[in-house]
Design a protein around this motif. Structure first.
Motif, mmCIF file in Angstrom:
data_model
loop_
_atom_site.group_PDB
_atom_site.id
_atom_site.type_symbol
_atom_site.label_atom_id
_atom_site.label_comp_id
_atom_site.label_asym_id
_atom_site.label_seq_id
_atom_site.Cartn_x
_atom_site.Cartn_y
_atom_site.Cartn_z
ATOM 1 N N GLY A 1 0.816 -1.208 0.000
ATOM 2 C CA GLY A 1 0.000 0.000 0.000
ATOM 3 C C GLY A 1 0.851 1.260 0.000
ATOM 4 O O GLY A 1 2.078 1.208 -0.074
ATOM 5 N N PRO A 2 0.199 2.417 0.116
ATOM 6 C CA PRO A 2 0.929 3.693 0.069
ATOM 7 C C PRO A 2 1.591 4.037 1.399
ATOM 8 O O PRO A 2 1.387 3.368 2.410
ATOM 9 N N PHE A 3 2.402 5.096 1.354
ATOM 10 C CA PHE A 3 3.037 5.678 2.540
ATOM 11 C C PHE A 3 3.918 4.668 3.283
ATOM 12 O O PHE A 3 3.974 4.657 4.527
ATOM 13 N N VAL A 4 4.614 3.833 2.533
ATOM 14 C CA VAL A 4 5.419 2.783 3.163
ATOM 15 C C VAL A 4 6.534 3.369 4.023
ATOM 16 O O VAL A 4 6.769 2.918 5.154
ATOM 17 N N GLU A 5 7.239 4.395 3.524
ATOM 18 C CA GLU A 5 8.359 4.957 4.268
ATOM 19 C C GLU A 5 7.900 5.543 5.598
ATOM 20 O O GLU A 5 8.543 5.350 6.637
ATOM 21 N N GLN A 6 6.790 6.264 5.571
ATOM 22 C CA GLN A 6 6.285 6.854 6.815
ATOM 23 C C GLN A 6 5.856 5.761 7.792
ATOM 24 O O GLN A 6 6.097 5.858 9.007
ATOM 25 N N ARG A 7 5.238 4.727 7.295
ATOM 26 C CA ARG A 7 4.802 3.639 8.172
ATOM 27 C C ARG A 7 5.995 2.869 8.737
ATOM 28 O O ARG A 7 5.977 2.429 9.887
ATOM 29 N N LEU A 8 7.058 2.712 7.931
ATOM 30 C CA LEU A 8 8.266 2.059 8.423
ATOM 31 C C LEU A 8 8.922 2.875 9.531
ATOM 32 O O LEU A 8 9.416 2.324 10.522
ATOM 33 N N GLU A 9 8.932 4.185 9.365
ATOM 34 C CA GLU A 9 9.514 5.045 10.389
ATOM 35 C C GLU A 9 8.753 4.911 11.710
ATOM 36 O O GLU A 9 9.351 4.797 12.788
ATOM 37 N N ALA A 10 7.433 4.893 11.616
ATOM 38 C CA ALA A 10 6.617 4.724 12.821
ATOM 39 C C ALA A 10 6.829 3.345 13.437
ATOM 40 O O ALA A 10 6.895 3.199 14.671
ATOM 41 N N ALA A 11 6.962 2.315 12.586
ATOM 42 C CA ALA A 11 7.177 0.959 13.096
ATOM 43 C C ALA A 11 8.520 0.846 13.802
ATOM 44 O O ALA A 11 8.644 0.176 14.827
ATOM 45 N N SER A 12 9.547 1.508 13.270
ATOM 46 C CA SER A 12 10.872 1.481 13.910
ATOM 47 C C SER A 12 10.817 2.109 15.294
ATOM 48 O O SER A 12 11.454 1.635 16.243
ATOM 49 N N MET A 13 10.069 3.197 15.419
ATOM 50 C CA MET A 13 9.913 3.835 16.723
ATOM 51 C C MET A 13 9.206 2.896 17.698
ATOM 52 O O MET A 13 9.567 2.820 18.884
ATOM 53 N N GLY A 14 8.231 2.160 17.206
ATOM 54 C CA GLY A 14 7.531 1.206 18.062
ATOM 55 C C GLY A 14 8.417 0.063 18.507
ATOM 56 O O GLY A 14 8.359 -0.379 19.658
ATOM 57 N N ILE A 15 9.266 -0.431 17.594
ATOM 58 C CA ILE A 15 10.177 -1.521 17.931
ATOM 59 C C ILE A 15 11.142 -1.102 19.032
ATOM 60 O O ILE A 15 11.449 -1.870 19.944
ATOM 61 N N ALA A 16 11.615 0.146 18.964
ATOM 62 C CA ALA A 16 12.603 0.637 19.928
ATOM 63 C C ALA A 16 12.095 0.591 21.361
ATOM 64 O O ALA A 16 12.888 0.480 22.304
ATOM 65 N N SER A 17 10.795 0.661 21.535
ATOM 66 C CA SER A 17 10.230 0.641 22.888
ATOM 67 C C SER A 17 9.479 -0.653 23.179
ATOM 68 O O SER A 17 8.756 -0.743 24.163
ATOM 69 N N SER A 18 9.665 -1.668 22.347
ATOM 70 C CA SER A 18 8.910 -2.918 22.489
ATOM 71 C C SER A 18 9.709 -3.963 23.265
ATOM 72 O O SER A 18 10.932 -3.870 23.373
ATOM 73 N N PRO A 19 9.034 -4.980 23.794
ATOM 74 C CA PRO A 19 9.744 -6.059 24.489
ATOM 75 C C PRO A 19 10.688 -6.844 23.589
ATOM 76 O O PRO A 19 11.563 -7.546 24.081
ATOM 77 N N SER A 20 10.518 -6.752 22.277
ATOM 78 C CA SER A 20 11.340 -7.531 21.343
ATOM 79 C C SER A 20 12.629 -6.818 20.945
ATOM 80 O O SER A 20 13.438 -7.380 20.216
ATOM 81 N N PHE A 21 12.843 -5.581 21.431
ATOM 82 C CA PHE A 21 13.946 -4.773 20.915
ATOM 83 C C PHE A 21 15.307 -5.422 21.167
ATOM 84 O O PHE A 21 16.137 -5.510 20.254
ATOM 85 N N ASN A 22 15.575 -5.878 22.386
ATOM 86 C CA ASN A 22 16.893 -6.439 22.696
ATOM 87 C C ASN A 22 17.177 -7.678 21.861
ATOM 88 O O ASN A 22 18.302 -7.876 21.383
ATOM 89 N N ARG A 23 16.171 -8.546 21.702
ATOM 90 C CA ARG A 23 16.373 -9.738 20.875
ATOM 91 C C ARG A 23 16.634 -9.352 19.434
ATOM 92 O O ARG A 23 17.521 -9.899 18.775
ATOM 93 N N ARG A 24 15.879 -8.381 18.909
ATOM 94 C CA ARG A 24 16.076 -7.954 17.522
ATOM 95 C C ARG A 24 17.420 -7.261 17.348
ATOM 96 O O ARG A 24 18.067 -7.404 16.300
#
Length: 622
Positions: free
Chosen positions: A29-52
């Motif tokens: 779909g559209p706006f992939v770059e903006q959605r990726l940026e938001a997803a990266s911010m979410g990963i940084a504060s998620s329980p999976s961050f250290n493993r990733r």
């Protein structure tokens, strides 16, 4: 690992009546770059961050993006039902469709493919009441050498295990103390993973048994393989006939576990209907694709190989994945079970990856307080996952693919793998040692472990690598190269005695002794009684003096004498050259002495101590 892409299966003209289907979208779909940026911010504060971060995938990619909302809305507008699950890994949704609705959706430019949701291979296992409920898990844990890790304090602590199964009741005595982080029922879309209204009576049975194999803890009766781990539970399997297709629930559960911070997944489920053996190539089944994507984020699945053996390529998905650890079943003698699924994969890779107990396996009885036995690779998988979790607790710096590699590289057939046993029966202790220096730090005067101290391993041509000892004084370090090494420790009250050695592919175990600054212990004899030899430790205080040890029998026959001159003040208790006195159980003529009591006279300066030594030939020592 190379991320896989979906391979289209032609279904036009072959689709049956109304059913549950995957609708796979061709783009994000559209706006992939903006959605990726938001997803990266979410990963940084998620329980999976250290493993990733450990897996090198801390930044979002397209597999972190949920399917585009407008595409989902258009699919739901065509169907009379709502989307059942949504997969960011597959860029797909599962939904009930009719043949006419499928034909209509295939005309949409954003729809890449429509395929049936796979049918689970689940079948209720046969259960036999266990005749004795004491220590019943010992044999299956010993077979894969997990007990050696437990004895060193590596019991899965610090590792979060995700479980995908039919449901989980936690009322059994061995499951009441588990560390539960989260739970979700993907079948009923609620947080109840045990039995609930509308379920068949034994809906949670299978999952309860596999969970107990890992997490159970009732000392004196049963101990699971990784009882100190934390757990996230996903109920993804509906055992009724109403919805026989749970492939989409499995994918949804896996993605949820990954986002929730699980370090590894134990799955005793699999999917083969709608797939032919030639499609077990690691790139076709959607559960396999999802599992490999999860592995790229550091989350590895330990999955049962299947119970469809002994024919070739009888695996169930996702066991065919190149980053999925497929587990076969053996009996107590280490012989492969006839039902255990075999490799190779359709593209020629060896499977299974390893084996564990899957015949006469012991687990918590469902609906009771005792224990039962059963058969199936369903019970081998959680044992293998237990081994992985305990290895990971010993090596917190290892990612799960490194744990995967170590387990395969040290299984008992790793030098000659085949498609029946794979790389062989797992050896968790050997996996911890793989390319590593492991060991314990102990006080030389009392033998007590030195906990939470910094251990430093230095290779002859490398930079030092440090770690911290656990609550039993043990440590494990992979220096990153082979050859001569030295080990010492810091941050302690005392003086460490450095250890040197040579590191190879299969590792080495050492003991680092620490002399206390001021020891007030009397002279020590270890072991005592002994079947062969003794170490006699002592302290020197004051000035430089001579030290001697005389040992004689109760018949007053001298059997041993050693003297050291000009010994400096200090602690001389470690069982090392130049430290404690060593008597090998031979007399002055080099002949073995008989079992019996012996007297030792230890002279340090002007002080003389009398010691008793008991020699018992043929005695088994701990």
């Amino acid at each position: 690992m190379v991320l896989v892409t979906l391979i289209s299966i032609v279904l036009n003209g072959l689709l049956p009546q109304d059913g549950l289907y995957w609708v796979i979208f061709g783009d994000r779909g559209p706006f992939v770059e903006q959605r990726l940026e938001a997803a990266s911010m979410g990963i940084a504060s998620s329980p999976s961050f250290n493993r990733r971060l450990l897996a090198g995938s801390s930044q979002a990619d397209v597999y972190d993006l949920a399917p585009y909302g407008d595409y989902i809305a258009q699919v739901e507008a065509v169907s009379v039902q709502s989307v059942r699950t949504s997969s960011r890994y597959l860029n797909a949704v599962s939904i009930v469709l009719s043949p006419d609705e499928i034909a209509f959706l295939l005309e949409k430019p954003f729809v890449q493919e429509i395929r049936l949701v796979g049918v689970s291979s689940f079948a209720p296992e046969k259960e036999v009441p266990a005749p004795d409920a004491y220590g019943l898990s010992r044999s299956q844990l010993e077979q894969v050498n997990i007990l050696s890790l437990h004895q060193r304090g590596w019991t899965g602590s610090g590792v979060t295990i995700g479980m995908l199964d039919s449901g989980f009741e936690l009322v059994h005595p061995c499951l009441q103390s588990i560390d539960l982080i989260d739970a979700w029922d993907f079948v009923n879309n609620d947080s109840i993973v045990g039995w609930e209204a509308g379920d068949l009576p034994d809906q949670p049975s299978h999952g309860t048994k596999t969970l107990s194999t890992i997490a159970g803890y009732q000392p004196g009766y049963f101990v699971g393989g990784s009882f100190n781990s934390s757990f996230i539970l996903a109920k993804t399997e509906d055992i009724s006939d109403e919805y026989p297709q749970e492939e989409d629930f499995w994918v949804a559960g896996l993605e949820w576990l990954e986002a929730g911070g699980a370090d590894l997944v134990s799955s005793s489920l699999g999917y083969i209907d709608w797939y032919e053996p030639w499609q077990m190539d690691g790139n076709t089944a959607v559960t396999t694709i999802a599992a490999d994507i999860a592995a790229s984020r550091g989350l590895v699945v330990w999955n049962s190989a299947g119970n469809d053996g002994p024919g070739e390529t009888s695996l169930i998905a996702p066991a065919d994945g190149d980053s999925v650890f497929a587990v076969g079943a053996v009996d107590g003698a280490g012989v492969i079970a006839g039902f255990s699924s075999r490799g190779p994969t359709a593209d020629g890779r060896i499977k299974p990856d390893g084996c564990a107990r899957g015949l006469n396996s012991v687990f918590a009885s469902f609906g009771g307080t005792g224990y039962s036995t059963g058969a199936g690779t369903s019970f081998a998988a959680p044992l293998a996952a237990s081994a992985a979790a305990c290895v990971a607790s010993a090596h917190p710096d290892w990612g799960m693919m490194r744990v995967y590699e170590a387990l395969r590289s040290t299984a008992d057939r790793h030098n000659n793998p085949d498609n029946t046993y794979g790389y062989g029966i797992l050896n968790a202790f050997a996996a911890v040692k793989h390319r590593s220096v492991i060991g314990q730090v102990r006080r030389s005067d009392t033998g007590e472990p030195v906990v939470q101290c910094t251990v430093q391993v230095t290779m002859e041509s490398g930079t030092p690598v440090q770690t911290i000892t656990n609550d039993m004084g043990y440590f494990a370090v992979e220096p990153g190269s082979f050859g001569n090494f030295s080990v010492t420790c810091t941050g302690i009250q005392g003086t460490p005695i450095p250890v040197q050695g040579v590191l190879g592919e299969y590792g080495v175990e050492v003991t680092v002794y620490v002399d206390p600054l001021n020891s007030s212990q009397p002279p020590s004899v270890y072991p005592n009684p002994s079947s062969s030899d003794f170490y006699i430790g002592f302290d020197m205080s004051g000035t430089v003096s001579d030290v001697s040890l005389l040992i004689f029998s109760i018949a007053n026959e001298r059997v041993y004498f050693q003297e050291r001159t000009s010994v400096s003040p200090g602690c001389y208790r470690a069982p090392l050259p130049g430290q404690a006195f060593y008597w090998n159980g031979l007399n002055l003529n080099g002949e073995p002495v008989a079992s019996g009591q012996y007297i030792g006279l230890l002279k340090t300066g002007e002080s003389v101590e009398m010691l008793n030594l008991a020699l018992v030939r043929g005695m088994e020592e701990d």
